[in-house]
Scaffold this active site. Structure first.
Site, mmCIF file in Angstrom:
data_model
loop_
_atom_site.group_PDB
_atom_site.id
_atom_site.type_symbol
_atom_site.label_atom_id
_atom_site.label_comp_id
_atom_site.label_asym_id
_atom_site.label_seq_id
_atom_site.Cartn_x
_atom_site.Cartn_y
_atom_site.Cartn_z
ATOM 1 N N ILE A 591 3.659 1.928 -7.335
ATOM 2 C CA ILE A 591 4.177 2.758 -6.239
ATOM 3 C C ILE A 591 3.883 2.136 -4.888
ATOM 4 O O ILE A 591 4.250 2.685 -3.860
ATOM 5 C CB ILE A 591 3.586 4.190 -6.274
ATOM 6 C CG1 ILE A 591 2.064 4.139 -6.373
ATOM 7 C CG2 ILE A 591 4.172 4.981 -7.428
ATOM 8 C CD1 ILE A 591 1.397 5.479 -6.175
ATOM 9 N N GLY A 592 3.228 0.996 -4.866
ATOM 10 C CA GLY A 592 2.925 0.402 -3.564
ATOM 11 C C GLY A 592 2.458 -1.021 -3.736
ATOM 12 O O GLY A 592 1.974 -1.419 -4.796
ATOM 13 N N GLY A 594 0.567 -4.289 -1.562
ATOM 14 C CA GLY A 594 -0.087 -4.756 -0.339
ATOM 15 C C GLY A 594 -0.349 -6.235 -0.450
ATOM 16 O O GLY A 594 0.090 -6.878 -1.405
ATOM 17 N N GLY A 595 -1.061 -6.764 0.548
ATOM 18 C CA GLY A 595 -1.330 -8.194 0.558
ATOM 19 C C GLY A 595 -2.135 -8.630 -0.643
ATOM 20 O O GLY A 595 -1.854 -9.649 -1.266
ATOM 21 N N LYS A 598 -1.865 -4.087 -5.763
ATOM 22 C CA LYS A 598 -0.717 -3.244 -6.104
ATOM 23 C C LYS A 598 -1.271 -1.867 -6.442
ATOM 24 O O LYS A 598 -2.352 -1.767 -7.018
ATOM 25 C CB LYS A 598 -0.013 -3.786 -7.350
ATOM 26 C CG LYS A 598 1.004 -4.881 -7.088
ATOM 27 C CD LYS A 598 1.696 -5.216 -8.401
ATOM 28 C CE LYS A 598 2.887 -6.123 -8.168
ATOM 29 N NZ LYS A 598 3.569 -6.460 -9.428
ATOM 30 N N VAL A 599 -0.507 -0.838 -6.124
ATOM 31 C CA VAL A 599 -0.975 0.510 -6.436
ATOM 32 C C VAL A 599 -0.070 1.120 -7.510
ATOM 33 O O VAL A 599 1.154 1.016 -7.415
ATOM 34 C CB VAL A 599 -0.993 1.385 -5.179
ATOM 35 C CG1 VAL A 599 -1.525 2.770 -5.503
ATOM 36 C CG2 VAL A 599 -1.825 0.737 -4.096
ATOM 37 N N LYS A 613 -5.508 1.359 -7.760
ATOM 38 C CA LYS A 613 -5.199 0.188 -6.942
ATOM 39 C C LYS A 613 -5.776 -1.034 -7.632
ATOM 40 O O LYS A 613 -6.982 -1.171 -7.774
ATOM 41 C CB LYS A 613 -5.825 0.365 -5.554
ATOM 42 C CG LYS A 613 -5.680 -0.840 -4.670
ATOM 43 C CD LYS A 613 -5.947 -0.455 -3.233
ATOM 44 C CE LYS A 613 -6.845 -1.461 -2.552
ATOM 45 N NZ LYS A 613 -7.231 -1.041 -1.225
ATOM 46 N N ASP A 714 -8.179 -1.161 10.319
ATOM 47 C CA ASP A 714 -6.754 -1.284 9.997
ATOM 48 C C ASP A 714 -6.092 0.086 9.965
ATOM 49 O O ASP A 714 -5.405 0.431 9.009
ATOM 50 C CB ASP A 714 -6.582 -2.040 8.675
ATOM 51 C CG ASP A 714 -5.136 -2.514 8.467
ATOM 52 O OD1 ASP A 714 -4.339 -2.410 9.427
ATOM 53 O OD2 ASP A 714 -4.812 -2.970 7.364
#
Ligand SMILES: *[C@@H]1O[C@H](CO)[C@@H](O)[C@H](O)[C@H]1NC(C)=O
Ligand SMILES: *[C@@H]1O[C@H](CO)[C@@H](O)[C@H](O)[C@H]1NC(C)=O
Ligand SMILES: *[C@@H]1O[C@H](CO)[C@@H](O)[C@H](O)[C@H]1NC(C)=O
Ligand SMILES: *[C@@H]1O[C@H](CO)[C@@H](O)[C@H](O)[C@H]1NC(C)=O
Ligand SMILES: *[C@@H]1O[C@H](CO)[C@@H](O)[C@H](O)[C@H]1NC(C)=O
Ligand SMILES: *[C@@H]1O[C@H](CO)[C@@H](O)[C@H](O)[C@H]1NC(C)=O
Ligand SMILES: *[C@@H]1O[C@H](CO)[C@@H](O)[C@H](O)[C@H]1NC(C)=O
Ligand SMILES: *[C@@H]1O[C@H](CO)[C@@H](O)[C@H](O)[C@H]1NC(C)=O
Ligand SMILES: *[C@@H]1O[C@H](CO)[C@@H](O)[C@H](O)[C@H]1NC(C)=O
Ligand SMILES: *[C@@H]1O[C@H](CO)[C@@H](O)[C@H](O)[C@H]1NC(C)=O
Ligand SMILES: *[C@@H]1O[C@H](CO)[C@@H](O)[C@H](O)[C@H]1NC(C)=O
Length: 860
Positions: A591-592, A594-595, A598-599, A613, A714
């Site tokens: 569902i997501g 990032g750098g 992954k989520v 995550k 962040d």
């Protein structure tokens, strides 16, 4: 004709027709020229969304350019601003006839995709005050006509491909009669271009200059001594050029806060320079406020002047890669604010002074590649904030002080290539954050302490080329390291290919199952506590039912300051459940992205839904960044518990899969919600007020109620997640840092572009005020429904910081009907503007922000 050409043709025909019409109505001829110039420019550019509102129209009211996006006018309807920053604008400036805008004050086109050259007649914008073309792909040289921009106070052409030299005629001639030249310039930024040649002496006539940033070009020749005339200068960035000669003494009269000279060809010779180099420092000493001094990578010779110890404000001192001989000043310990001390790659001799123990704020010490002798002082153990210590490639002898084991923040320890003797102190085993340990090429003897086996965060170890003997300890690092790490010792044994097996019973090899250890965090008091969320009980019971027999308390990670404890379970089944439920992390559950992670949405039958995550390639153990991010996140989230911070239920750190198990946030990210029409409507004003308050409370909590305080680093709308009831939570602590009160922290830049505090561009000093700045951006984003973009830069450069609330509110919602909500939104806007102050000290604390929000709510 393609349809694009066709539409251009149509709009141009329309324009001509319309102009004829207008002239017959005796419209303002100036405005005509301006419109014509803008449309002509538009026509020359590729078709793009952002310029859609730029159309000629028979209806004069509808087509006033003052309503076009990015355009602002004065009361007479003449254009004063063209502001298209951050718009992904493509094309060139070639067809923008700047001579058509006699009243233009601001031209802001930063961060776009413009190519070609800067218009040579740019100087005809005689009233211009602000010119920002930075971060594009412009080439060619700086037009001489810039010299006619006598009102410009900000000129930023950084990060382009500008070539050529700085013409002396761009600057005033220094007489009071001077009529041309950039007479009003305060901020002059040409960073990272391809400019060359000498810096003209006349630059010293820019008497209002505050920031001069010429770094990352090919400037050569000497630094003009006339820069010493610039009495308002605070930031002088000349690093990464080809400048030569001595550092002018005249710089000493400046009140510089940032002086970057590293990577040049600056030189100086011994006896003369003692006085002169020290007066470089002494000059600053007179002001005492220099916080950053980087003169690395030059050819400075002579001694480190003793006066350096008077730089009481200095936080960052980098003299590396020069030719400095002499001792390290004995009184160096007086520099109590020093975070970074980098003296590597010089010719320093003598001993490491015991006074070094006085550097109580030191985070990084690198004195490697010198000729230092004697033993390492025990006092090094007093530098309790040290994260990185390198003394490699010197001539140090004596034993390794066991006090190094006190440096609990240490992540890198390199003592290699010295003549250290004796055994490895077992105390090193308590360096629980240590990632790299290099003791190679010394004369160390005896056994490798078993305590080293328990250093869980260790990623690399090198003990080669010593006189060590006996069995290697058990522990992950000793299983995964290669022979190279242990070669050339007296007689080490262990289960590593190339080493002899020990006679003692073979070291137990961890089988695959043992390695997959799942760590579940629970609050012990929660068993009885009502405050515990139902979800936590859920997973606690769930796991408890299955694994109660295997509960072990882990001593090494429990911490007396920590109100929570960490309980480790043999979580094999839970681990397997997650792998099974996610079909080994099949992309269809993703569902997501990032750098570094992954989520996945993982629904375990009989339990609840989690967000898992998963970190990328942690397994290889090579990606230090990943590991850092993992440990940061664990450290941060095990410390903290707040309703507006995403709940961490557990984590798993092992060879194949490393992941975090979080509360699943049904509504996804704030960025996602604001980005969709539907989401934006669902986030009504009252909900947005709640979102802002939630984030404010969470930030106040991590800054002021956690010990040590935590900086998130962040904060952005992507990292704010929403529960099913639209309650906001801060997530992603992968870049978080711990901070001792009152201190500041040197670091590499982390965070999201567009939310970064401006000081991070000049320095890499991180304080909680960086989060405050990002919070300011976030609040405006919540009010406006989109990233405020250029609005922020306008704020920073205009003295008038009031922006009427109605001008910023998201127009997808109807204006707030309740007076109370309207008041709260207005207060939020004002607080956001304060949070966006350029100067970190001027920003409020998060505690203060919360207090004001609460006071307002109470008054209503
Ligand atoms: C011109 O445009 C304005 C604003 O869009 C509109 O209110 C007005 O009715 C229009 N006039 C004509 C004559 O179409
Ligand atoms: C410029 O264009 C490239 C490719 O078209 C894109 O990847 C990049 O993000 C653009 N840069 C900006 C600042 O819009
Ligand atoms: C500058 O030009 C070079 C090629 O000459 C190109 O590779 C680079 O991307 C350009 N940089 C910018 C900022 O446009
Ligand atoms: C500038 O860049 C363009 C491409 O963007 C190239 O065609 C042109 O030759 C360059 N001009 C100079 C002076 O480098
Ligand atoms: C500056 O403006 C004056 C008057 O308009 C003009 O004569 C001169 O050529 C301009 N200078 C440059 C360098 O463009
Ligand atoms: C500026 O600096 C130069 C060289 O350091 C010096 O000769 C000159 O007098 C200074 N001018 C002023 C106005 O201070
Ligand atoms: C450089 O140092 C020497 C010796 O201390 C001193 O005599 C000389 O005046 C200094 N030069 C300048 C320009 O200050
Ligand atoms: C140095 O800093 C102190 C405290 O911030 C301030 O009072 C003083 O004015 C500063 N000195 C200079 C020369 O800027
Ligand atoms: C250690 O080094 C110092 C200075 O280099 C030297 O004087 C001393 O003799 C050395 N000690 C030993 C035991 O080698
Ligand atoms: C010591 O080892 C670390 C990694 O373990 C490495 O980064 C460092 O360069 C080594 N030191 C030397 C002097 O080679
Ligand atoms: C490290 O020590 C070994 C043995 O003492 C030596 O052969 C080797 O050359 C040293 N390595 C370096 C890079 O000096």
């Amino acid at each position: 004709m393609t349809s694009q050409e066709q539409s251009k043709h149509v709009s141009f025909t329309l324009l001509v027709a319309w102009l004829v019409l207008l002239s017959s109505c005796k419209a303002n001829p100036r405005s005509n020229t301006e419109i014509e110039a803008l449309l002509k420019w538009k026509e020359s550019l590729p078709d793009q969304q952002i310029l859609q509102s730029w159309v000629a129209h028979i209806n004069a009211t509808a087509s006033s350019p003052c309503r076009w996006s990015g355009i602002a006018c004065n009361n007479e309807g003449s254009i004063t601003e063209i502001n298209l920053a951050f718009m992904g604008l493509r094309g060139t400036l070639q067809n923008l006839d700047v001579s058509s805008f006699p009243n233009l004050l601001r031209l802001d086109l930063k961060v776009n995709n413009l190519t070609g050259t800067i218009p040579t007649n740019i100087g005809t914008l005689s009233k211009l005050q602000y010119l920002d073309l930075s971060t594009n792909s412009l080439n060619g040289s700086l037009p001489l006509s810039l010299a006619n921009l006598t009102q410009v106070y900000e000129l930023d052409v950084s990060r382009n491909n500008i070539t050529g030299e700085l013409d002396r005629r761009l600057f005033p001639d220094g007489t009071s009669l001077s009529k041309t030249g950039l007479l009003s310039l305060k901020n002059f930024l040409l960073q990272r271009n391809k400019l060359g040649g000498r810096i003209p002496e006349e630059i010293g006539n820019l008497k209002y200059l505050v920031i001069l940033a010429l770094d990352g070009n090919h400037f050569c020749g000497p630094i003009p001594p006339s820069i010493g005339n610039l009495s308002h200068l605070t930031t002088l960035l000349l690093n990464q050029n080809e400048l030569s000669g001595k550092i002018p003494i005249s710089l000493g009269s400046l009140k510089l806060e940032n002086l970057f000279l590293f990577i040049n060809k600056l030189s100086g010779s011994v006896p003369d320079e003692i006085g002169n180099l020290s007066s470089l420092v002494a000059l600053h000493l007179a002001e005492k406020n220099l916080t950053v001094l980087r003169v690395a990578g030059n050819m400075i010779s002579g001694t480190i002047p003793n006066e350096i110890v008077e730089l009481s404000q200095i936080g960052y001192l980098d003299l590396s890669s020069n030719q400095l001989s002499s001792n390290i000043p004995a009184e160096i310990g007086k520099l109590s604010k020093l975070s970074y001390l980098i003296l590597k790659d010089n010719k320093l001799s003598g001993a490491v002074p015991a006074g070094i123990g006085g550097l109580s704020n030191l985070e990084s010490l690198d004195i490697s590649i010198n000729m230092l002798g004697g033993s390492i002082p025990d006092q090094i153990g007093d530098c309790w904030k040290l994260q990185s210590l390198s003394l490699s490639k010197n001539c140090l002898n004596g034993t390794i002080p066991y006090q190094i084991g006190n440096l609990r923040a240490l992540q890198d320890l390199d003592l290699s290539f010295n003549s250290l003797m004796g055994g490895i102190p077992p105390q090193l085993g308590s360096l629980s954050d240590l990632e790299n340990l290099n003791l190679s090429n010394n004369s160390l003897n005896g056994l490798v302490p078993t305590s080293l086996g328990s250093m869980v965060s260790l990623i690399s170890i090198n003990l080669s080329n010593n006189n060590l003997e006996g069995p290697l300890p058990e522990g992950k690092i000793f299983r995964s390291a290669t022979l190279e790490a242990f070669s050339n010792n007296k007689d080490l044994c262990g289960d590593i290919q190339g080493l002899r097996l020990c006679n003692a019973p073979a070291i137990k090899k961890g089988d695959g199952n043992m390695k997959s250890k799942l760590v579940i965090i629970v609050v012990p008091s929660l068993v009885g506590a009502l405050s515990l969320s139902i979800t936590s009980i859920g997973i606690f019971l769930f796991l408890n039912k299955k694994h109660s027999r295997n509960m072990v308390k882990d001593e090494s990670t429990s911490n007396s300051e920590n109100p929570f404890s960490i309980w480790y379970f043999d979580g094999k089944t839970m681990y397997e459940d997650i792998i099974e439920a996610s079909k080994s992390f099949d992309d269809k559950y993703c569902i997501g992205l990032g750098g570094t992670a992954k989520v996945y949405k993982v629904e375990i039958p009989g339990a609840q839904v989690f967000a898992v995550k998963k970190l990328r390639s942690l397994a290889e153990g090579t990606e230090t960044e990943n590991i850092k991010s993992f440990t940061n996140e664990v450290a941060a989230l095990t410390e903290i518990r707040h309703r507006n911070i995403v709940k961490l239920f557990g984590f798993c750190f092992q060879e194949v899969h490393s992941f975090f198990i979080y509360e699943f946030m049904e509504r996804g990210s704030l960025a996602g919600m604001l980005g969709s029409e539907e989401g934006a409507k669902e986030l009504d004003w009252a909900t947005r007020v709640r979102v802002v308050k939630g984030v404010a409370h969470a930030l106040s909590y991590i800054h002021h109620d956690c010990s040590p305080p935590i900086i998130h680093r962040d904060i952005s709308s992507k990292n704010i997640l929403l529960r099913s009831n639209l309650e906001a939570c801060i997530s992603d602590f992968g870049t978080a840092r711990f901070l001792k009160p009152g201190s500041s922290s040197w670091t590499t830049i982390a965070g999201t572009y567009g939310y970064l505090a401006p000081e991070l561009i000049y320095t890499s000093i991180v304080t909680e005020k960086c989060d405050v700045y990002s919070f300011g951006v976030l609040v405006l984003e919540v009010l406006m429904g989109k990233h405020p973009g250029e609005l922020i830069t306008n704020l920073n450069s205009s003295t008038d910081t009031s922006v009427p609330l109605k001008n910023v509110l998201d127009d997808r919602l109807s204006p707030p009907r309740s007076l109370k909500i309207a008041d709260e939104l207005a207060l939020m806007e004002n607080l956001a503007l304060l949070c966006l102050c350029a100067h970190p000290q001027s920003r409020p604390t998060m505690r203060n922000v919360c207090r004001q929000l609460e006071m307002q709510a109470a008054n209503n």
